[in-house]
Design a protein around this motif. Sequence first.
Motif, short mmCIF file in Angstrom:
data_model
loop_
_atom_site.label_atom_id
_atom_site.label_comp_id
_atom_site.label_asym_id
_atom_site.label_seq_id
_atom_site.Cartn_x
_atom_site.Cartn_y
_atom_site.Cartn_z
N ASP A 252 0.84 -1.19 0.00
CA ASP A 252 0.00 0.00 0.00
C ASP A 252 0.88 1.25 0.00
O ASP A 252 1.74 1.42 0.87
CB ASP A 252 -0.90 0.02 1.24
N PRO A 253 0.70 2.15 -0.97
CA PRO A 253 1.61 3.30 -1.11
C PRO A 253 1.54 4.29 0.04
O PRO A 253 2.56 4.87 0.43
CB PRO A 253 1.17 3.95 -2.43
N THR A 254 0.35 4.50 0.61
CA THR A 254 0.22 5.44 1.73
C THR A 254 0.96 4.92 2.95
O THR A 254 1.71 5.66 3.60
CB THR A 254 -1.26 5.66 2.08
N ALA A 255 0.77 3.64 3.26
CA ALA A 255 1.45 3.05 4.41
C ALA A 255 2.96 3.06 4.21
O ALA A 255 3.73 3.34 5.15
CB ALA A 255 0.95 1.62 4.63
N LEU A 256 3.41 2.74 3.00
CA LEU A 256 4.85 2.71 2.71
C LEU A 256 5.45 4.10 2.89
O LEU A 256 6.52 4.25 3.51
CB LEU A 256 5.07 2.21 1.28
N ARG A 257 4.79 5.12 2.37
CA ARG A 257 5.30 6.49 2.50
C ARG A 257 5.41 6.91 3.96
O ARG A 257 6.42 7.48 4.38
CB ARG A 257 4.37 7.45 1.74
N GLU A 258 4.36 6.61 4.74
CA GLU A 258 4.38 6.99 6.16
C GLU A 258 5.51 6.29 6.89
O GLU A 258 6.19 6.90 7.73
CB GLU A 258 3.04 6.64 6.81
N ALA A 259 5.74 5.02 6.59
CA ALA A 259 6.79 4.27 7.28
C ALA A 259 8.17 4.81 6.92
O ALA A 259 9.06 4.89 7.77
CB ALA A 259 6.70 2.79 6.91
N VAL A 260 8.36 5.19 5.65
CA VAL A 260 9.64 5.74 5.21
C VAL A 260 9.93 7.06 5.94
O VAL A 260 11.02 7.27 6.49
CB VAL A 260 9.65 5.95 3.68
N ILE A 261 8.95 7.96 5.94
CA ILE A 261 9.15 9.28 6.56
C ILE A 261 9.34 9.13 8.07
O ILE A 261 10.20 9.80 8.67
CB ILE A 261 7.97 10.20 6.22
N ASN A 262 8.57 8.26 8.71
CA ASN A 262 8.74 8.03 10.15
C ASN A 262 10.15 7.54 10.45
O ASN A 262 10.78 7.97 11.43
CB ASN A 262 7.73 6.99 10.64
N ALA A 263 10.65 6.61 9.63
CA ALA A 263 11.98 6.06 9.86
C ALA A 263 13.05 7.15 9.75
O ALA A 263 14.02 7.17 10.53
CB ALA A 263 12.26 4.95 8.85
#
Length: 429
Positions: A252-263
């Motif tokens: 899922d692109p939204t979840a992936l983006r959030e995880a990347v930025i959080n990291a």
Amino acid sequence: MVESNRVEFKKELNDSLEKEVVGFLNYSEGGEIYIGIADNGAVTGVENSDDIQRRIVDRIKNNIYPSTMGLFDVITANMGAKDVVKIIISSGPEKPYYIKKYGMSPNGCLIRVGTTVQQMTMEMIDSLYSKRIRNSLGKLLSPRQDLTFKQLKIYYEENGYDLNDKFLSNLELYTEEGKFNYAAYLLADENGISMKVAKYSGVDKVDLIENAEFGYCSLIKATENTLNKLDIENVTKTEITSTVRKEKRLVDPTALREAVINAIIHNDYSNGIPPVFEIFSDRFVITSSGGLPQELSQEEFFEGISAPRNKELMRVFKDVKLVEQLGSGVQRILKIYDKSIFKFSPNFLKVSFPIKNVGDNVGEKTIKLNKTQKNILSLIKQNNYITQAEISIKLNKTTRTIERNMKKLQEENIIVRVGSDAAGYWKIV
């Protein structure tokens, strides 16, 4: 709605704002303050919410110490057709926070207790001060002092900011001694930090296909390059009909983006280890250094309680619109994936997104569009440079209605904004 240990109501903005904010900054879970709701939960609303937001930001910035930048968010919410101002406050990493005019004393240092704020004892104040985090990015000295910030200034200008000579100082990129700190080093045009996106042919690290590297530049630019690379690797199949949008991606692109930025935001850079992004045949893996930010419990982490490890980075990422709202990232991920994708250890936090098999219906998302959203898409197809104000006029809807529906379309990755608010355009994904 009722008041709780994390929720405070105020019918109107009054002199107790700083006390409530300090109470939440010093509380382990942070909290939220609503202006325009009475103590009994009745929504009374506010007039001129923009002016109230401006006054709130000014008071929190100038009347509380240590610096609160990156630790709070002020937004307008619509409740029962009335505007309410919502203040989201993180648990601060440099406790004790206090009201400047009272100093670090019981009168100035307060903490949330149940639905009230209470003065701290001198013993509590001394204990918190002795534990104050001293290895924050703002206190660590940059290994280089010949830093430039052309890239960072471009990002700010594209987001409508008028910059002046105090730009770097306002972003808190100096130590108390007036030298560039480590946050400045990460955001500078040149640095020694690089993030890797590694791609493997199988389920382990035996056969490396590609090892892309993004870094040695402003962390904002490196983040965008990393997001773009992962978006390319995250293959998608999309079908848009007149009533629904069906999309299927590996992750899922939204979840992936959030995880990347959080990291990237919450990574512990003091140990010199940047985040790592890996793509296997069966999963996408994101690993950040430092474990849970600010020693949050796993339960608090999953509840979306915000306690930024690097408040300087959080502030900049919010300014350039890479982060939308404090504490929203994990909650967006959990709307789609189970908690089991998170793995915690004392020194690392790992997120592992399983890849959907071809033909697998798991994760396929059907999004129903309302009439206004369909009409918005139709107008963007005709003119992708159209403004929200122009859409409002053409559809005979209020600007707030258009903003709310376009925000929904952006959250569902149906449209994206390319470029700045002033000179950019809309793209239908």
